[in-house]
Motif scaffolding. Structure first.
Motif, mmCIF file in Angstrom:
data_model
loop_
_atom_site.group_PDB
_atom_site.id
_atom_site.type_symbol
_atom_site.label_atom_id
_atom_site.label_comp_id
_atom_site.label_asym_id
_atom_site.label_seq_id
_atom_site.Cartn_x
_atom_site.Cartn_y
_atom_site.Cartn_z
ATOM 1 N N GLU A 1 0.841 -1.260 -0.086
ATOM 2 C CA GLU A 1 0.054 0.184 0.207
ATOM 3 C C GLU A 1 0.835 1.260 0.031
ATOM 4 O OE1 GLU A 1 -3.341 0.014 -0.619
ATOM 5 O OE2 GLU A 1 -3.191 1.941 -0.399
ATOM 6 N N THR A 2 1.913 1.065 0.555
ATOM 7 C CA THR A 2 2.756 2.435 0.691
ATOM 8 C C THR A 2 3.388 2.652 -0.627
ATOM 9 O OG1 THR A 2 4.894 0.822 1.200
ATOM 10 C CG2 THR A 2 3.772 2.065 3.127
ATOM 11 N N ASP B 1 0.604 4.772 -2.425
ATOM 12 C CA ASP B 1 0.528 6.117 -1.680
ATOM 13 C C ASP B 1 1.612 6.578 -2.316
ATOM 14 O OD1 ASP B 1 -1.618 5.309 -0.103
ATOM 15 O OD2 ASP B 1 -0.149 4.908 1.755
ATOM 16 N N ARG C 1 0.471 8.035 -5.792
ATOM 17 C CA ARG C 1 -0.456 8.927 -5.782
ATOM 18 C C ARG C 1 0.129 10.316 -5.582
ATOM 19 N NH1 ARG C 1 -3.968 5.329 -2.282
ATOM 20 N NH2 ARG C 1 -5.218 4.541 -3.880
#
Ligand code: ATP
Length: 335
Positions: free
Chosen positions: A259-260, A263, A266
């Motif tokens: 998930e990092t 992020d 993004r």
């Protein structure tokens, strides 16, 4: 046709709100208040097919239930054909029909025809008109030839078409269709969309909810996207597409994507949004790129250490617009 006070739309929702009180927990029961619909406003003009689109729990059914007088709003107001849904609920009910997706509400051991006869009686269709009306509806929903069979042998698509016929028995001017194609195979769903298009051609005013962007694109004159009880976008399908047609989409197939890293992507310059889709063993990172930006090498740079497969670039679709609208962080949400 029922007259509507001049200048007023057929359906109007104004700052409509609804909260539910629930209790959570088994031992220490805590009271919780869920704000399912938070200030929803829209107008539907006569003869329009208006789509309400949103993910699970967005507030679509709650909104419809308030409009069809099954649920009282906790705030705001709504009217149908100039009648207030709270003060004139009885008048509203006389002029509307509704169909909810799913299997309930039909008598399994009766034939389609007997179901329609029963509901025609219940809805007060004059006996002289029943025969012709039922015949027309059976034909319109494509059940001619099967109408004498028991409903228990019907497929989901056939049941859903029978539901639509039932909702139309009293010839309502306004129709509310809540996820009518849910759980129906592609062929059945296409037939059902054909039925909905026919209703529109007949001049009915229709509110349709769906999870499927392509369905809304095919059928609707206008669409409102609802998320977390609020409308986050509204316009014609073309308007909504316009929001993403500038720019392109980069897809990166990865295996074991943390998930990092998503992020980090993004936050990259030129990236408008990023979402992950599971495809088999892979996680496909879908990156919406701002017009004119070139981000592929930056994206791959921030995936350092991640096992990367195929990388491709494509034009955005309406589905991308929808995913972007419903997966963005809400304004003012806690970080
Ligand atoms: N009777 C109820 N009691 C408590 N909470 C409810 C009730 N009905 C709905 N909710 C909550 O209100 C929110 C909106 O639900 P609603 O059914 O309107 O969404 P929806 O957009 O129709 O979802 P779906 O696409 O899954 O049908 C959700 O958080 C749901 O859990």
């Amino acid at each position: 046709m029922v007259p509507v006070p001049s200048g007023r739309p057929v359906v109007r929702a104004h700052d409509l709100r609804r909260s539910y009180r629930t209790r959570a927990g088994t031992f220490r029961r805590e009271r919780k208040e869920v704000e399912a619909v938070r200030g929803v406003s829209f107008d539907i003009e006569r003869g329009e097919l208006f789509g309400l689109l949103g993910p699970n729990g967005a507030g679509k059914t709650t909104t419809i239930k308030m409009l069809i007088t099954l649920l009282l709003p906790t705030g705001g107001s709504a009217e149908v054909l100039g009648h207030d849904v709270v003060a004139d609920a009885r008048e509203v009910r006389r002029h509307i029909g509704y169909v909810f997706g799913g299997d309930r509400g039909l008598y399994e051991r009766l034939s389609a025809l007997d179901n329609l006869r029963y509901f025609a009686e219940l809805y007060g269709v004059p006996p002289r008109e029943q025969r012709q009306r039922i015949g027309e509806l059976v034909e319109m929903v494509g059940l001619t030839g099967r109408e004498k069979e028991r409903v228990e042998g019907f497929s989901r698509g056939m049941r859903q078409r029978l539901h639509i016929a039932r909702g139309l028995l009293h010839d309502p001017e306004v129709l509310f269709l809540d996820e009518p194609t849910i759980g129906i195979d592609p062929v059945g769903a296409r037939e059902l969309r054909g039925t909905i298009a026919t209703l529109r051609e007949q001049g009915k005013t229709i509110l349709l909810t769906t999870h499927y962007m392509f369905e809304a694109d095919e059928l609707c004159d206008r669409i409102a996207v609802i998320r977390g009880g609020e409308i986050v976008a509204e316009g014609t399908p073309a308007d909504l597409k316009q929001r993403v047609t500038a720019g392109h989409v980069v897809e990166v197939e990865t295996f074991g994507l943390p998930e990092t890293s998503v992020d980090a992507v993004r936050l990259l310059d030129g990236v408008r949004s990023a979402a992950v889709e599971e495809r088999g063993q892979a996680q496909v990172l879908i990156v919406q790129v701002r017009p004119g930006a070139e981000v592929t090498s930056l994206v791959l740079g921030s995936l350092d250490g991640v096992n990367v497969g195929r990388v491709s670039s494509r034009e955005p679709t309406l589905e991308d617009a929808y995913v972007e609208l419903v997966s963005a962080e809400p304004a003012g949400a806690p970080a």
